[in-house]
Design a protein around this motif. Structure first.
Motif, PDB file in Angstrom:
ATOM      1  N   ILE A 155       0.325  -1.771   0.113  1.00  3.85           N
ATOM      2  CA  ILE A 155       0.183  -0.380  -0.212  1.00  3.85           C
ATOM      3  C   ILE A 155       0.828   1.153  -0.118  1.00  3.85           C
ATOM      4  O   ILE A 155       1.619   1.504   0.970  1.00  3.85           O
ATOM      5  N   ARG A 156       0.468   2.855  -1.048  1.00  2.00           N
ATOM      6  CA  ARG A 156       0.906   3.633  -0.504  1.00  2.00           C
ATOM      7  C   ARG A 156       0.191   4.756  -0.935  1.00  2.00           C
ATOM      8  O   ARG A 156      -0.890   4.729  -1.460  1.00  2.00           O
ATOM      9  N   VAL A 157       0.809   5.290   0.226  1.00  2.00           N
ATOM     10  CA  VAL A 157      -0.308   6.862   0.241  1.00  2.00           C
ATOM     11  C   VAL A 157       0.395   7.957   0.497  1.00  2.00           C
ATOM     12  O   VAL A 157       0.564   8.156   0.825  1.00  2.00           O
ATOM     13  N   THR A 158      -0.242   8.744  -1.095  1.00  2.00           N
ATOM     14  CA  THR A 158       0.636   9.882  -0.760  1.00  2.00           C
ATOM     15  C   THR A 158      -1.087  11.026  -1.307  1.00  2.00           C
ATOM     16  O   THR A 158      -1.854  10.545  -1.458  1.00  2.00           O
ATOM     17  N   ILE A 159       0.145  11.752  -0.424  1.00  2.00           N
ATOM     18  CA  ILE A 159      -1.518  13.296  -0.055  1.00  2.00           C
ATOM     19  C   ILE A 159      -0.834  14.615  -0.163  1.00  2.00           C
ATOM     20  O   ILE A 159       0.099  15.212   0.106  1.00  2.00           O
ATOM     21  N   GLY A 160      -1.762  15.074  -0.567  1.00  2.00           N
ATOM     22  CA  GLY A 160      -1.958  16.404  -1.314  1.00  2.00           C
ATOM     23  C   GLY A 160      -0.911  17.049  -1.961  1.00  2.00           C
ATOM     24  O   GLY A 160      -0.606  16.235  -2.677  1.00  2.00           O
ATOM     25  N   ASN A 161      -0.164  17.680  -1.219  1.00  2.00           N
ATOM     26  CA  ASN A 161       1.342  18.043  -1.772  1.00  2.00           C
ATOM     27  C   ASN A 161       2.109  17.217  -2.316  1.00  2.00           C
ATOM     28  O   ASN A 161       2.860  17.885  -3.360  1.00  2.00           O
ATOM     29  N   GLU A 162       2.227  15.366  -2.488  1.00  2.00           N
ATOM     30  CA  GLU A 162       2.589  14.602  -2.316  1.00  2.00           C
ATOM     31  C   GLU A 162       3.121  13.673  -3.431  1.00  2.00           C
ATOM     32  O   GLU A 162       4.001  13.371  -3.848  1.00  2.00           O
ATOM     33  N   ASN A 163       1.551  14.767  -4.391  1.00  2.00           N
ATOM     34  CA  ASN A 163       1.275  13.979  -5.476  1.00  2.00           C
ATOM     35  C   ASN A 163       2.090  15.124  -6.225  1.00  2.00           C
ATOM     36  O   ASN A 163       1.958  16.291  -6.306  1.00  2.00           O
ATOM     37  N   LYS A 164       3.019  14.168  -7.464  1.00  2.00           N
ATOM     38  CA  LYS A 164       3.492  15.562  -8.465  1.00  2.00           C
ATOM     39  C   LYS A 164       2.149  15.823  -9.508  1.00  2.00           C
ATOM     40  O   LYS A 164       3.369  16.796 -10.204  1.00  2.00           O
ATOM     41  N   VAL A 165       1.404  15.368  -9.872  1.00  2.00           N
ATOM     42  CA  VAL A 165       0.552  15.996 -10.426  1.00  2.00           C
ATOM     43  C   VAL A 165      -0.285  17.467 -10.263  1.00  2.00           C
ATOM     44  O   VAL A 165      -0.725  16.875  -9.067  1.00  2.00           O
ATOM     45  N   ASP A 166      -0.539  18.125 -10.314  1.00  2.00           N
ATOM     46  CA  ASP A 166      -0.809  19.718  -9.859  1.00  2.00           C
ATOM     47  C   ASP A 166      -2.273  19.493  -9.993  1.00  2.00           C
ATOM     48  O   ASP A 166      -2.660  19.747  -8.758  1.00  2.00           O
ATOM     49  N   ALA A 167      -2.779  17.664 -10.523  1.00  2.00           N
ATOM     50  CA  ALA A 167      -4.622  18.309 -10.790  1.00  2.00           C
ATOM     51  C   ALA A 167      -5.051  17.478  -9.277  1.00  2.00           C
ATOM     52  O   ALA A 167      -6.172  17.707  -9.130  1.00  2.00           O
ATOM     53  N   ILE A 168      -3.975  16.101  -8.927  1.00  2.00           N
ATOM     54  CA  ILE A 168      -4.631  16.433  -7.060  1.00  2.00           C
ATOM     55  C   ILE A 168      -3.411  17.065  -6.654  1.00  2.00           C
ATOM     56  O   ILE A 168      -3.459  15.998  -5.698  1.00  2.00           O
ATOM     57  N   LYS A 169      -3.235  18.048  -6.095  1.00  2.00           N
ATOM     58  CA  LYS A 169      -2.494  18.349  -5.130  1.00  2.00           C
ATOM     59  C   LYS A 169      -3.648  18.516  -4.286  1.00  2.00           C
ATOM     60  O   LYS A 169      -3.037  18.719  -2.746  1.00  2.00           O
ATOM     61  N   ASP A 170      -4.944  18.461  -4.030  1.00  2.00           N
ATOM     62  CA  ASP A 170      -5.753  18.652  -2.770  1.00  2.00           C
ATOM     63  C   ASP A 170      -6.555  17.138  -2.299  1.00  2.00           C
ATOM     64  O   ASP A 170      -7.847  17.205  -2.165  1.00  2.00           O
ATOM     65  N   PHE A 171      -5.800  16.180  -3.850  1.00  2.00           N
ATOM     66  CA  PHE A 171      -6.090  15.074  -3.069  1.00  2.00           C
ATOM     67  C   PHE A 171      -5.286  14.295  -2.638  1.00  2.00           C
ATOM     68  O   PHE A 171      -3.996  14.410  -1.881  1.00  2.00           O
ATOM     69  N   SER A 172      -5.703  12.818  -1.959  1.00  2.00           N
ATOM     70  CA  SER A 172      -5.197  12.019  -1.590  1.00  2.00           C
ATOM     71  C   SER A 172      -5.270  10.837  -2.846  1.00  2.00           C
ATOM     72  O   SER A 172      -6.117  10.635  -2.800  1.00  2.00           O
ATOM     73  N   LEU A 173      -3.879  10.039  -3.059  1.00  2.00           N
ATOM     74  CA  LEU A 173      -3.532   8.770  -3.401  1.00  2.00           C
ATOM     75  C   LEU A 173      -3.145   7.466  -3.147  1.00  2.00           C
ATOM     76  O   LEU A 173      -2.432   7.765  -2.613  1.00  2.00           O
ATOM     77  N   ILE A 174      -4.344   6.308  -2.723  1.00  2.00           N
ATOM     78  CA  ILE A 174      -3.877   5.067  -2.423  1.00  2.00           C
ATOM     79  C   ILE A 174      -4.190   4.192  -3.488  1.00  2.00           C
ATOM     80  O   ILE A 174      -4.994   3.850  -4.017  1.00  2.00           O
ATOM     81  N   THR A 175      -2.420   3.195  -3.758  1.00  2.00           N
ATOM     82  CA  THR A 175      -2.253   2.541  -4.643  1.00  2.00           C
ATOM     83  C   THR A 175      -1.929   1.258  -3.726  1.00  2.00           C
ATOM     84  O   THR A 175      -1.015   1.466  -2.911  1.00  2.00           O
ATOM     85  N   THR A 176      -2.596   0.486  -4.705  1.00  2.00           N
ATOM     86  CA  THR A 176      -1.608  -1.062  -4.760  1.00  2.00           C
ATOM     87  C   THR A 176      -1.790  -2.250  -5.562  1.00  2.00           C
ATOM     88  O   THR A 176      -2.062  -1.137  -6.304  1.00  2.00           O
ATOM     89  N   ALA A 177      -0.716  -2.544  -5.302  1.00  2.02           N
ATOM     90  CA  ALA A 177      -0.526  -3.921  -6.737  1.00  2.02           C
ATOM     91  C   ALA A 177      -1.795  -5.081  -6.826  1.00  2.02           C
ATOM     92  O   ALA A 177      -2.251  -5.747  -5.306  1.00  2.02           O
ATOM     93  N   TYR A 178      -1.612  -5.846  -8.224  1.00  4.96           N
ATOM     94  CA  TYR A 178      -2.871  -6.904  -8.025  1.00  4.96           C
ATOM     95  C   TYR A 178      -2.139  -8.014  -8.927  1.00  4.96           C
ATOM     96  O   TYR A 178      -1.382  -7.076  -9.574  1.00  4.96           O
ATOM     97  N   GLN A 179      -2.117  -8.952  -9.341  1.00  3.89           N
ATOM     98  CA  GLN A 179      -1.914 -10.208 -10.236  1.00  3.89           C
ATOM     99  C   GLN A 179      -2.255 -10.331 -10.649  1.00  3.89           C
ATOM    100  O   GLN A 179      -3.369 -11.621 -10.011  1.00  3.89           O
ATOM    101  N   SER A 180      -1.856 -10.920 -11.958  1.00  2.00           N
ATOM    102  CA  SER A 180      -3.163 -11.291 -13.101  1.00  2.00           C
ATOM    103  C   SER A 180      -2.551 -12.478 -12.762  1.00  2.00           C
ATOM    104  O   SER A 180      -1.281 -13.361 -12.612  1.00  2.00           O
ATOM    105  N   GLY A 181      -3.738 -13.556 -14.001  1.00  2.00           N
ATOM    106  CA  GLY A 181      -2.763 -14.695 -13.612  1.00  2.00           C
ATOM    107  C   GLY A 181      -1.666 -15.452 -14.138  1.00  2.00           C
ATOM    108  O   GLY A 181      -1.539 -16.218 -13.992  1.00  2.00           O
ATOM    109  N   ASP A 182      -1.450 -14.482 -15.664  1.00  2.00           N
ATOM    110  CA  ASP A 182      -0.271 -15.014 -16.059  1.00  2.00           C
ATOM    111  C   ASP A 182       1.050 -14.167 -15.046  1.00  2.00           C
ATOM    112  O   ASP A 182       2.194 -13.751 -15.651  1.00  2.00           O
TER     113      ASP A 182
END
Length: 343
Positions: free
Chosen positions: A274-301
């Protein structure tokens, strides 16, 4: 180091603000059953937390709201996953029925995630954000039908059938495909449509007789759909958040959502869970007021994709992190089952 009292007050303020979206005052905190401190003591601690950068005032007479630093500390130190999180076995159940293709399953996962959280969910298909064009082909099946084939350096193959009108010369299509292969070899798939629309057209006009008609059909065959498998759920959920009543913020957000290559780069796979980026930690200006939380999943191959949630910095981090962990495992298991059933 924060004292035990400061930690408790900080957590209460952030939890309350996440729930209500209203600044939190010392009097409201002092009335809580689990808070044994007077309003005056709490007020002093809030002032210290503000001085340390964990809290902010929206105006001089208001209560406090968390700062980005406060949210960061909260995520890193004060929350634990919810153990009784509602399970998302609905995804596995649908896949077990055998009625869904790969793309439908991932889109369904994005929609389920957005419904469970009321945020905007984005799921990036396995590996395609790193894929580069290896070859384009048109295989003629008859005078009027053909198959367009796109192959990437990661081994991904896309193909779609299309009709060739009588007025289109198959030799013109072949010439254009040769030019595309020459000029687009090694280009990231996220940029193919962009380059096809701009840099290649002038060259094609020199070698193709009836360029306009051939161009439209070739574009529909190869580039009508984006080669980036990006699945978005709950785009309009952002409108439900009180932080985003600013038209300019909304316009900027929707403009970014349409730029698939920008989103793909934003969601490139990481291996730290899990990776959490908050506000100005985001590199894209359009989401400087957002939080973005990401994680990975694996496909069957064995390839990796990315699951993401985009919402206000006043996000329900505890719930979202727990849910993303569950969904990552759920999708990995479900896609393994799908690949196994379709071998």
């Amino acid at each position: 180091m924060l004292t035990e009292r400061q930690l408790l007050i900080l957590q209460v303020i952030i939890d309350d603000f996440i729930e209500s979206a209203y600044p939190v005052g010392s009097r409201a905190i002092s009335k809580k059953d689990n808070i044994p401190y007077s309003a005056a003591t709490i007020r002093n601690e809030m002032a210290d937390l503000e001085e340390m950068g964990f809290l902010e005032k929206t105006h001089s007479s208001s209560g406090r709201v968390p700062s980005e630093q406060g949210y960061r500390y909260y995520v890193d130190n004060l929350i634990a996953p919810i153990s009784n999180q509602t399970n998302t076995n609905v995804i596995k159940d649908f896949i077990a029925d055998g009625f869904f293709e790969f793309e439908q399953m991932v889109q369904m996962s994005a929609e389920v995630l957005s419904e469970l959280t009321n945020y905007t969910s984005i799921i990036l298909g396995p590996e395609l954000y790193e894929a580069k064009l290896k070859q384009l082909q048109i295989v003629t099946l008859s005078r009027n039908t053909a198959v367009a084939i796109l192959v990437t350096n990661t081994g991904h193959v896309e193909h779609r059938s299309f009709s060739i009108p009588v007025e289109i010369n198959p030799l013109d299509l072949e010439k254009m495909v040769n030019i595309l292969n020459d000029r687009l070899l090694g280009v990231p798939v996220v940029r193919l449509r962009e380059m096809f629309n701009t840099e290649i057209t002038s060259l094609m006009k020199l070698y193709v007789n009836d360029f306009d008609k051939s161009y439209d059909y070739l574009k529909a065959a190869f580039f009508n759909e984006s080669p980036v498998k990006l699945y978005i759920g709950g785009k309009s959920n952002i409108l439900m958040q009180p932080e985003f009543d600013d038209v300019d913020k909304i316009r900027s957000f929707y403009s970014m959502i349409e730029k698939e290559d920008e989103i793909a780069n934003l969601l490139k796979r990481t291996n730290e869970g899990i990776r959490v980026t908050i506000g100005n930690e985001n590199k894209v200006d359009a989401i400087k007021d957002f939080s973005l939380i990401t994680t990975a999943y694996q496909s069957g191959d064995g390839q990796m994709g990315t699951i993401a949630l985009l919402g206000p910095t006043r996000m329900e981090y505890r719930k979202v992190i727990s849910l993303l962990n569950i969904l990552s495992n759920e999708m990995t298991d479900a896609l393994y089952m799908w690949y196994k059933n379709n071998e």
